[in-house]
Design an enzyme around this catalytic site. Structure first.
Site, PDB file in Angstrom:
ATOM      1  CD  GLU A  75      -3.117   5.390   6.657  1.00  0.00           C
ATOM      2  OE1 GLU A  75      -3.056   5.486   5.413  1.00  0.00           O
ATOM      3  OE2 GLU A  75      -2.197   4.896   7.345  1.00  0.00           O
ATOM      4  CE  LYS A 114       0.166   3.398   4.814  1.00  0.00           C
ATOM      5  NZ  LYS A 114      -0.006   3.565   6.250  1.00  0.00           N
ATOM      6  CG  ASN A 174      -1.722   1.243   1.379  1.00  0.00           C
ATOM      7  OD1 ASN A 174      -1.828   2.018   0.425  1.00  0.00           O
ATOM      8  ND2 ASN A 174      -2.310   1.459   2.547  1.00  0.00           N
ATOM      9  CB  SER A 199       4.952  -1.943  11.802  1.00  0.00           C
ATOM     10  OG  SER A 199       4.491  -0.619  12.012  1.00  0.00           O
ATOM     11  N   GLY A 244       2.092   2.079  10.579  1.00  0.00           N
ATOM     12  CA  GLY A 244       3.008   3.208  10.438  1.00  0.00           C
ATOM     13  C   GLY A 244       3.700   3.617  11.725  1.00  0.00           C
ATOM     14  CG  HIS A 289      -5.960   1.763   4.913  1.00  0.00           C
ATOM     15  ND1 HIS A 289      -5.554   2.676   5.861  1.00  0.00           N
ATOM     16  CD2 HIS A 289      -4.919   0.913   4.736  1.00  0.00           C
ATOM     17  CE1 HIS A 289      -4.313   2.392   6.232  1.00  0.00           C
ATOM     18  NE2 HIS A 289      -3.908   1.320   5.565  1.00  0.00           N
ATOM     19  CD  GLU A 333      -3.763  -2.736   7.100  1.00  0.00           C
ATOM     20  OE1 GLU A 333      -2.617  -2.948   6.694  1.00  0.00           O
ATOM     21  OE2 GLU A 333      -4.401  -1.714   6.836  1.00  0.00           O
TER      22      GLU A 333
HETATM   23  C1  PEP Z   1      -0.917  -0.012   5.815  1.00  0.00           C
HETATM   24  O1  PEP Z   1      -0.931   1.144   5.436  1.00  0.00           O
HETATM   25  O2  PEP Z   1      -1.845  -0.757   5.468  1.00  0.00           O
HETATM   26  C2  PEP Z   1       0.187  -0.472   6.657  1.00  0.00           C
HETATM   27  C3  PEP Z   1       0.135  -1.664   7.174  1.00  0.00           C
HETATM   28  O3  PEP Z   1       1.225   0.418   6.858  1.00  0.00           O
HETATM   29  P1  PEP Z   1       2.639   0.093   7.569  1.00  0.00           P
HETATM   30  O4  PEP Z   1       3.147  -1.193   6.988  1.00  0.00           O
HETATM   31  O5  PEP Z   1       3.488   1.261   7.230  1.00  0.00           O
HETATM   32  O6  PEP Z   1       2.364  -0.048   9.032  1.00  0.00           O
END
Ligand code: PEP
Length: 251
Positions: A97, A12, A10, A213, A173, A95, A167
């Site tokens: 976000e 973003k 992703n 992460s 992040g 997601h 998630e």
């Molecule tokens: C994500 O944006 O779905 C995500 C898991 O980000 P990160 O790997 O940076 O935590």
């Protein structure tokens, strides 16, 4: 068990079309021999470039959002038909976000999943709890509701096309990964919830990803868990070297 292992990046709101071409150019050779499905979910404006560069390769291209209506007065939105014409295979839906900053709800998520499936685009449904919800012991209740509402208009026949990404919001992040035991526990609960909504065969066929992460160092342990069928990767998907290592860890 015939479910797919999927490593999805992703990106973003990162990478211009030119930068996307360069990054994807580095990712393609790392994905060439992969046994798993490799997906990169890019910003909308990068999708034409990504679809062109990835054509004929192992890498599938995904969007990060879609509107549920086919067309009309929805300024700033993108339809499934527009994604289809480019050759977009996947779309991330719900997601955290999008839920937090753009008022995405379980209701809109449900409509978007329906629209994606109707258009032949594979939805990656994101679910997950906040730190506060985890501390209040309502993780399971929260995620079960997210899944039940999101999937309520999906048929059993369409379910193998749905990918679910667990998630935990506190791990996205932040560099703070869920332990493999924590991730497995919730992914197992996600599969149980799918079983309650449909049946055991459907639950067995659904690919469940972990996201939060995930990186080149922790991927192998997370991916070894029985109910984790892949990863949704943010930060580490922007570095071809790291993303390549995660693809390799998926086998
Ligand atoms: C994500 O944006 O779905 C995500 C898991 O980000 P990160 O790997 O940076 O935590």
């Amino acid at each position: 068990m015939s479910r797919k292992t999927i490593i999805a990046g992703n990106w973003k709101m990162n990478k211009t079309p030119k930068e996307a071409e360069a990054l994807l150019g580095e990712v393609l050779p790392k994905a060439a021999g992969a046994a798993c499905e490799v997906v990169v979910c890019t910003p909308y404006v990068d999708l034409p470039t990504a679809c062109r560069v990835a054509a004929g390769s192992k890498v599938k291209v995904g969007a990060q959002n879609v509107h549920f209506e086919a067309s009309g007065a929805f300024t700033g939105e993108i339809s499934t038909g527009m994604l289809n014409e480019l050759g977009v295979a996947y779309v991330i839906i719900g997601h955290s976000e999008r839920r937090e900053y753009f008022a995405e709800t379980d209701e809109t998520v449900s409509k978007k999943i329906g629209a994606a499936l109707a258009a032949g685009i594979l939805p990656i449904l994101c679910v997950g709890e906040s730190l506060e919800q985890r501390e209040q012991n309502v993780t399971s209740e929260h995620i079960r509701t997210q899944i039940k509402v999101a999937l309520r208009n999906v048929s059993a026949a369409d379910m193998p096309k749905v990918v679910i990404a667990y998630e935990p919001i506190w791990a996205i992040g932040t560099g703070k990964t869920a332990t493999s035991a924590q991730a497995q526990e919730v992914c197992q609960m996600v599969r149980e919830t799918v079983k309650e909504c449909f049946d055991a065969a459907v639950a067995d066929s659904v690919s469940i990803l972990y996201g939060g992460s995930m990186n080149a160092k922790n991927a192998a342990e997370l991916l070894a868990q029985p109910d984790i069928d892949g990863g949704l990767i943010g930060g580490a998907s922007l570095k071809a070297e790291d993303f390549g290592k995660i693809i390799a860890a998926a086998g």
